[in-house]
Each structure stands twice: as C-alpha cells, then as structure tokens.
Design a protein around this motif. Sequence first.
Motif, mmCIF file in Angstrom:
data_model
loop_
_atom_site.group_PDB
_atom_site.id
_atom_site.type_symbol
_atom_site.label_atom_id
_atom_site.label_comp_id
_atom_site.label_asym_id
_atom_site.label_seq_id
_atom_site.Cartn_x
_atom_site.Cartn_y
_atom_site.Cartn_z
ATOM 1 N N VAL A 8 26.186 -2.921 28.548
ATOM 2 C CA VAL A 8 27.622 -2.827 28.275
ATOM 3 C C VAL A 8 28.295 -1.898 29.287
ATOM 4 O O VAL A 8 29.379 -2.197 29.802
ATOM 5 C CB VAL A 8 27.868 -2.338 26.833
ATOM 6 C CG1 VAL A 8 29.341 -2.021 26.610
ATOM 7 C CG2 VAL A 8 27.408 -3.407 25.843
ATOM 8 N N THR A 9 27.661 -0.774 29.583
ATOM 9 C CA THR A 9 28.216 0.156 30.571
ATOM 10 C C THR A 9 28.337 -0.509 31.938
ATOM 11 O O THR A 9 29.348 -0.372 32.635
ATOM 12 C CB THR A 9 27.351 1.415 30.663
ATOM 13 O OG1 THR A 9 27.294 2.056 29.381
ATOM 14 C CG2 THR A 9 27.912 2.396 31.688
ATOM 15 N N GLU A 10 27.294 -1.269 32.317
ATOM 16 C CA GLU A 10 27.317 -1.975 33.603
ATOM 17 C C GLU A 10 28.439 -3.009 33.641
ATOM 18 O O GLU A 10 29.167 -3.121 34.638
ATOM 19 C CB GLU A 10 25.970 -2.651 33.843
ATOM 20 C CG GLU A 10 25.884 -3.434 35.144
ATOM 21 C CD GLU A 10 24.562 -4.159 35.305
ATOM 22 O OE1 GLU A 10 24.427 -4.904 36.291
ATOM 23 O OE2 GLU A 10 23.681 -3.997 34.438
ATOM 24 N N LEU A 11 28.608 -3.759 32.546
ATOM 25 C CA LEU A 11 29.676 -4.761 32.485
ATOM 26 C C LEU A 11 31.042 -4.093 32.603
ATOM 27 O O LEU A 11 31.935 -4.591 33.287
ATOM 28 C CB LEU A 11 29.578 -5.547 31.173
ATOM 29 C CG LEU A 11 28.464 -6.581 31.053
ATOM 30 C CD1 LEU A 11 28.336 -7.068 29.616
ATOM 31 C CD2 LEU A 11 28.728 -7.766 31.995
ATOM 32 N N PHE A 12 31.200 -2.963 31.927
ATOM 33 C CA PHE A 12 32.482 -2.267 31.951
ATOM 34 C C PHE A 12 32.797 -1.762 33.359
ATOM 35 O O PHE A 12 33.913 -1.944 33.860
ATOM 36 C CB PHE A 12 32.475 -1.105 30.962
ATOM 37 C CG PHE A 12 33.790 -0.403 30.848
ATOM 38 C CD1 PHE A 12 34.757 -0.836 29.955
ATOM 39 C CD2 PHE A 12 34.079 0.694 31.648
ATOM 40 C CE1 PHE A 12 35.981 -0.197 29.864
ATOM 41 C CE2 PHE A 12 35.299 1.336 31.572
ATOM 42 C CZ PHE A 12 36.254 0.892 30.671
ATOM 43 N N CYS A 13 31.812 -1.137 33.992
ATOM 44 C CA CYS A 13 32.032 -0.598 35.341
ATOM 45 C C CYS A 13 32.346 -1.723 36.327
ATOM 46 O O CYS A 13 33.248 -1.596 37.170
ATOM 47 C CB CYS A 13 30.805 0.182 35.801
ATOM 48 S SG CYS A 13 30.561 1.736 34.919
ATOM 49 N N THR A 14 31.634 -2.831 36.211
ATOM 50 C CA THR A 14 31.875 -3.958 37.114
ATOM 51 C C THR A 14 33.278 -4.505 36.937
ATOM 52 O O THR A 14 34.001 -4.770 37.916
ATOM 53 C CB THR A 14 30.839 -5.070 36.870
ATOM 54 O OG1 THR A 14 29.530 -4.552 37.117
ATOM 55 C CG2 THR A 14 31.091 -6.264 37.772
ATOM 56 N N ALA A 15 33.712 -4.679 35.668
ATOM 57 C CA ALA A 15 35.050 -5.209 35.394
ATOM 58 C C ALA A 15 36.124 -4.272 35.937
ATOM 59 O O ALA A 15 37.133 -4.714 36.506
ATOM 60 C CB ALA A 15 35.230 -5.415 33.896
ATOM 61 N N ALA A 16 35.919 -2.948 35.777
ATOM 62 C CA ALA A 16 36.911 -1.985 36.266
ATOM 63 C C ALA A 16 36.961 -1.977 37.788
ATOM 64 O O ALA A 16 38.046 -1.930 38.390
ATOM 65 C CB ALA A 16 36.577 -0.589 35.740
ATOM 66 N N GLU A 17 35.815 -2.050 38.422
ATOM 67 C CA GLU A 17 35.769 -2.011 39.890
ATOM 68 C C GLU A 17 36.382 -3.274 40.492
ATOM 69 O O GLU A 17 37.009 -3.226 41.561
ATOM 70 C CB GLU A 17 34.335 -1.805 40.347
ATOM 71 C CG GLU A 17 33.835 -0.382 40.048
ATOM 72 C CD GLU A 17 32.334 -0.232 40.135
ATOM 73 O OE1 GLU A 17 31.663 -1.219 40.532
ATOM 74 O OE2 GLU A 17 31.820 0.844 39.802
ATOM 75 N N LEU A 18 36.236 -4.406 39.802
ATOM 76 C CA LEU A 18 36.866 -5.637 40.282
ATOM 77 C C LEU A 18 38.390 -5.531 40.244
ATOM 78 O O LEU A 18 39.087 -6.236 40.975
ATOM 79 C CB LEU A 18 36.401 -6.831 39.447
ATOM 80 C CG LEU A 18 34.963 -7.302 39.704
ATOM 81 C CD1 LEU A 18 34.565 -8.369 38.685
ATOM 82 C CD2 LEU A 18 34.820 -7.848 41.128
ATOM 83 N N ARG A 19 38.909 -4.641 39.405
ATOM 84 C CA ARG A 19 40.359 -4.423 39.325
ATOM 85 C C ARG A 19 40.813 -3.298 40.251
ATOM 86 O O ARG A 19 41.980 -2.890 40.203
ATOM 87 C CB ARG A 19 40.759 -4.099 37.887
ATOM 88 C CG ARG A 19 40.608 -5.268 36.920
ATOM 89 C CD ARG A 19 41.132 -4.881 35.552
ATOM 90 N NE ARG A 19 41.038 -5.969 34.596
ATOM 91 C CZ ARG A 19 42.006 -6.301 33.756
ATOM 92 N NH1 ARG A 19 43.168 -5.674 33.812
ATOM 93 N NH2 ARG A 19 41.833 -7.267 32.885
ATOM 94 N N GLY A 20 39.900 -2.772 41.042
ATOM 95 C CA GLY A 20 40.266 -1.764 42.014
ATOM 96 C C GLY A 20 40.106 -0.330 41.563
ATOM 97 O O GLY A 20 40.564 0.592 42.241
#
Length: 287
Positions: A8-20
């Motif tokens: 879940v942490t990995e998914l969250f970080c990836t989603a946030a980084e894709l938004r800049g």
Amino acid sequence: MPAANERVTELFCTAAELRGYQTQVTATNEVSVTGPTGTTVLHLGNLLRRVLAAPENDWPALVADHLGTFLAQAEIDNSDPLDAFDFTAVRALLRTRLYGDNFSNHVPSVRRTLTSGLDQLVVLDGVHTIHPVTYPQLATWPIDEHELFVLAENNTHADGPVQVERAEFTDNAPPWYLLAGEDYTSAHARWLDDYPVIGTAGALFSIPAERSLYAAPIEDLTILQAATILAQVTTNHYDHDPAPISQHLFHWYNGYIEPAVHIDHSGTGLHLYPTDDFQLVLNQLGR
C-alpha cells in the motif's frame, strides 16, 4: 500484514510521484509528501484498513482515490484555509467526535475527557477532511471552551439521528443494536436515549470505529450474554475498520458514560473484565 503495509505504501508513493510530488517513507504506514504548498506527513493506517477489506485488484484505485481526496483538500486549504476563516464563517461547520484517549494528531486540539478511554474533540467539517479545532484557533474566537462544546454538540445533534437496526446473532440472544452513520456516529454515544437501546439500568455499548456503535439495553443478567456478543463484534471491527476508537465496553446511564468491561484479546481468546463500578450494577441486577 507487513507485506500489505509495504504494498500500500509503494502504491501510494508511486501515485503521488506520478502527479509530480516527492515522497519519503518516514515510518511504518507514514509517508512525507512534498509539493508546491509544502510538506505534509500522511498516516496511511485508515487507508490500509480500507484496502485490506477490498479485493487486491481494487487496491490501486482505492489508493489513487485516497490520494486525490488529500490533494483536493490541500488545494482548498491553500486557497481558502480554514484557519483564516472568522468565527461567523465556521460556526456552522463545528461538530464533535469521540476518539480513543490515545489519539494524537500532534496539534493542541480542543478536547475533553468523557470517561477513561474516551475523549471528545471539537472538529471543523471540511469539504473532504475533518480538522480538529486547536486552542490557538479558539483563542481568536469570541467564545470560550465550554460554549464551543455546547455549540458543536448542538450542530452535530441537529444533523439528525443515525440509523439504528436490531442485530441478529443467535436465536436466543438478548436484544442488541447497531447504530450506523457517517463521520459523526461516535458523537451519538452522548445521546443513546434518542434510540430504543436503553433499559432500566441504562445500556452497555461500544464504539469500535467511527461509523459503528453497538448497544444493548441493560434489564437483567442476560446483559452478560450480550456483553460477550458485543466483545466479539467490537474487537473484530476495532482491529479492521478505519478510524478505530476503542475495543472496550462502556455503561451509559442517565446521560453519564463510564467504563464497563475491559476486553483483552492480546492472547488466545477474549477475556472480559468488568470494572468495579459495573460489577456493582451486575450485583444489583442479580438480586
């Protein structure tokens, strides 16, 4: 659980980084998010509980939705922060919620102890999130702490009742009820006499998480069977539902709330320990 935390942490970080945004894992279930408006530390415990209740294929969408809610609120706060609102603007947004006494959000929140194990906080009902009112905020308003709690409780109560449903557990079980609502269900523990859950000796109740409250009328010693049922239901929801509050049982009588049964499920099985005061209630019922 550790693998789920990491996923879940990995998914969250990836989603946030894709938004800049820049992210940094600062602790278990905790991520620091840095963007144009600064850095915010997010606690992912409630998100994890929601995700674990869903099929794994749905996890990315749930995480993305959680992130989107956070970013939308951050944009609103940045353009029109609640801290900047004057009291006239926010008075209608004031509400109350109950929290476990170990709840901490690292700000000086306006709170009072209802009884051992339960605190009541005043919050502002934001568009996407709930903001605890702080003492620095209160110091700028033309109202004292007691008046603030009265106003916030009146606002919450005026929103109307939560849903109440008689629960079915076993054929011979004594009556017990589920009270369910949205973000302020816990506040209704103060007004249990609004609902058909009060017996001659009050009610035994629990608030395992924000959106669920369980109560059983106390009429006679069949409340011991109800206590066992409530303990099972309570510990399950406390362990798995978002916004957990308390795993213990409380006694409501004539508007007062006191601890009733301490529940220990750290080992094998459930162990119930009535408080001295509630034991006196049980002794009276047995006469």
